[in-house]
Design an enzyme around this catalytic site. Structure first.
Site, PDB file in Angstrom:
ATOM      1  N   GLU A  82      34.347 -10.329  68.006  1.00  0.00           N
ATOM      2  CA  GLU A  82      34.697  -8.789  68.248  1.00  0.00           C
ATOM      3  C   GLU A  82      35.221  -8.498  69.238  1.00  0.00           C
ATOM      4  O   GLU A  82      34.942  -7.490  70.030  1.00  0.00           O
ATOM      5  CB  GLU A  82      33.147  -7.821  67.865  1.00  0.00           C
ATOM      6  CG  GLU A  82      32.706  -8.096  66.604  1.00  0.00           C
ATOM      7  CD  GLU A  82      33.897  -7.699  65.345  1.00  0.00           C
ATOM      8  OE1 GLU A  82      34.623  -6.770  65.482  1.00  0.00           O
ATOM      9  OE2 GLU A  82      33.800  -8.402  64.338  1.00  0.00           O
TER      10      GLU A  82
ATOM     11  N   SER B  85      19.615   0.486  69.231  1.00  0.00           N
ATOM     12  CA  SER B  85      19.891   1.481  68.754  1.00  0.00           C
ATOM     13  C   SER B  85      19.406   1.537  67.051  1.00  0.00           C
ATOM     14  O   SER B  85      19.438   0.335  66.390  1.00  0.00           O
ATOM     15  CB  SER B  85      21.437   1.204  68.631  1.00  0.00           C
ATOM     16  OG  SER B  85      21.881   1.326  69.876  1.00  0.00           O
TER      17      SER B  85
ATOM     18  N   GLN C 120      19.649  -4.306  66.588  1.00  0.00           N
ATOM     19  CA  GLN C 120      19.911  -5.385  67.659  1.00  0.00           C
ATOM     20  C   GLN C 120      18.923  -5.377  68.399  1.00  0.00           C
ATOM     21  O   GLN C 120      18.767  -4.616  69.642  1.00  0.00           O
ATOM     22  CB  GLN C 120      21.397  -5.450  68.240  1.00  0.00           C
ATOM     23  CG  GLN C 120      21.467  -6.537  69.379  1.00  0.00           C
ATOM     24  CD  GLN C 120      22.980  -6.254  70.152  1.00  0.00           C
ATOM     25  OE1 GLN C 120      23.233  -4.987  70.513  1.00  0.00           O
ATOM     26  NE2 GLN C 120      23.597  -7.003  70.456  1.00  0.00           N
ATOM     27  N   GLY C 121      17.882  -6.663  68.741  1.00  0.00           N
ATOM     28  CA  GLY C 121      17.072  -6.857  69.708  1.00  0.00           C
ATOM     29  C   GLY C 121      17.100  -7.548  70.840  1.00  0.00           C
ATOM     30  O   GLY C 121      16.782  -8.782  70.858  1.00  0.00           O
TER      31      GLY C 121
ATOM     32  N   GLU D 252      29.926  -3.350  86.496  1.00  0.00           N
ATOM     33  CA  GLU D 252      29.689  -4.179  87.569  1.00  0.00           C
ATOM     34  C   GLU D 252      29.742  -5.761  87.082  1.00  0.00           C
ATOM     35  O   GLU D 252      30.314  -6.444  87.643  1.00  0.00           O
ATOM     36  CB  GLU D 252      28.488  -3.936  88.452  1.00  0.00           C
ATOM     37  CG  GLU D 252      28.535  -2.598  89.387  1.00  0.00           C
ATOM     38  CD  GLU D 252      28.359  -1.315  88.384  1.00  0.00           C
ATOM     39  OE1 GLU D 252      28.578  -0.391  89.047  1.00  0.00           O
ATOM     40  OE2 GLU D 252      27.789  -1.497  87.123  1.00  0.00           O
TER      41      GLU D 252
ATOM     42  N   SER E  91      18.193  -6.469  74.623  1.00  0.00           N
ATOM     43  CA  SER E  91      17.733  -5.872  75.991  1.00  0.00           C
ATOM     44  C   SER E  91      16.165  -5.636  76.177  1.00  0.00           C
ATOM     45  O   SER E  91      15.686  -5.321  75.134  1.00  0.00           O
ATOM     46  CB  SER E  91      18.565  -4.568  76.390  1.00  0.00           C
ATOM     47  OG  SER E  91      19.983  -4.697  76.477  1.00  0.00           O
TER      48      SER E  91
END
Length: 402
Positions: free
Chosen positions: A246, A162, A127-128, A389, A130
């Site tokens: 999900e 990841s 997954q690209g 946060e 961030s």
């Protein structure tokens, strides 16, 4: 609300449990137990193929695309049994994140090309999303894709990606309209072959000794136009859809329940002044508190699965589950370390591709290796997937109108 499972659902649970007992290799389960569910690529692939042949490769997907027609409760039972048995959960980035988006918004060619190898465990995805300056504020991402004829030319950098070094494909959020009045409007969802020239993957050394997180550099990477999922500049909506599909996984309920069992296992076997740790009053109090909180979290998950009506915004519910679930990841691994006492100081660098770097790991009980590494990794659980946060701000805005 009645949280008891029906006799039919309990019979289904028994069927799943029997299948796992008969087909999950003992060495794979042992690896997962010792590593906190981190298993070698070959181990994951073997188990995924076993499930795929049974027709259980991705029960959460629609039946027409290799999934199942199980109820939400049966999908819950299945996943719970998978974690209880220390079976690896294969292809999370692909099967649980990319696949639902491709099914909902992708072309027929994309579905035919990408879904079968995901289900069979032959192709892994990353997954690209961030970027160095676009983590919690993902809408500020800068990786750009500019259309040049029939290809997009992609330039930029992703981080915390990841398992990118093991993946053949990735799904990326890229900026395709820098002039949009809102940053969310100028983002698209692009599928990229990780072997494409111009892609550099650099593993990040982690405090737990693992290397599954990576920096990914994209330097004039040419991506065929047909790899765009859905419509141009709709990537932000697709990413939100991905998270909504999900909505209960953010609780990490299955992981947390299994790790609570591990706490009890350790505490029954480890001694404090000749008595099992689990009998120590202060430890027992902490364990009881954690178990009660985990039951409350599970009931919340079951309410969502049962589609119980709520006045709260669903996105706020997801954020609430994320806060509680990630906090519990830290608490349960902290309690494992406490139960181990001085043994918790024994550090084992157990990566997905290497069983041990110590040579003496078999001299230790199975519940010792991997615990320290898992505890260290979970310090990030309140950051990845959306920092605490940010989640609290979402709840304040969507649930309470603040």
């Amino acid at each position: 609300m009645n949280f008891e499972f029906s006799p039919e659902d309990e019979a289904f649970r028994a069927q799943v449990r029997e299948f796992i007992q008969q087909n999950l290799p003992k060495d794979i389960a042992r690896q997962a137990y010792r590593r906190g569910n981190a298993v070698s690529r070959e181990g994951i692939r073997h188990w995924q193929k076993t499930l795929y042949k049974k027709g259980w490769g991705a029960p959460h997907l629609p039946l027409a695309y290799g999934g199942s027609d199980w109820s939400a409760v049966r999908k819950h039972i299945f996943t719970e049994e998978i974690y209880k048995a220390d079976a690896p959960d294969a292809g999370w980035q692909g099967l649980h994140m990319a696949a639902p988006v491709i099914i909902a918004f992708g072309s027929e060619e994309q579905k035919q090309r990408h879904l079968p190898p995901m289900l069979s465990g032959d192709v892994y995805w990353c997954q690209g999303f961030s970027e160095p300056n676009a983590g919690s504020d993902l809408a500020s991402l800068r990786t750009a894709a500019v259309l040049d004829g029939d290809t997009y030319v992609v330039n930029g950098q992703k981080i915390w990606t990841s398992e990118a070094q093991y993946s053949q494909w990735g799904f990326f959020l890229v900026r395709t309209d820098a002039s949009a009045d809102k940053p969310q409007k100028g983002i698209s969802f692009l599928l990229i072959d990780m072997s494409t020239p111009g892609i550099t993957v650099r593993p990040i050394e982690q405090i737990d000794g693992g290397d599954e997180l990576n920096e990914v550099f994209l330097d004039n990477v040419r991506v065929p136009k047909e790899n765009l999922v859905g419509d141009l500049n709709m990537g932000w909506s697709y990413a939100k859809y991905l998270l909504e599909k999900e909505r209960t996984t953010s609780s990490f309920i299955y992981y947390n329940k299994r790790q609570l069992d591990v706490v009890k296992d350790i505490a029954r076997r480890e001694l404090d002044n000749g008595k099992p740790v689990i009998e120590m009053p202060e430890f027992s109090r902490k364990l009881s508190r954690l178990e009660m909180d985990l039951h409350a979290l599970e009931w919340s998950v079951l309410r969502v699965l049962a589609d119980e009506k709520s006045s709260f915004n669903l996105d706020a519910v997801v954020s609430t589950l994320k806060i509680r679930g990630s906090d519990m990841q830290q608490r349960v691994t902290e309690l494992q370390m406490e139960a181990l006492g001085l043994r918790s100081l024994r550090y084992f660098n157990l990566t997905q591709e290497n069983d041990s770097d110590t040579g003496d790991h078999d001299l230790w009980p199975d519940y010792v290796p991997g615990r320290a590494a898992q505890y260290l990794f979970n310090r990030a659980s309140t950051i990845y997937g959306g920092a605490q946060e940010v989640q609290k701000n979402i709840i304040a805005k969507l649930a309470f109108g603040l």
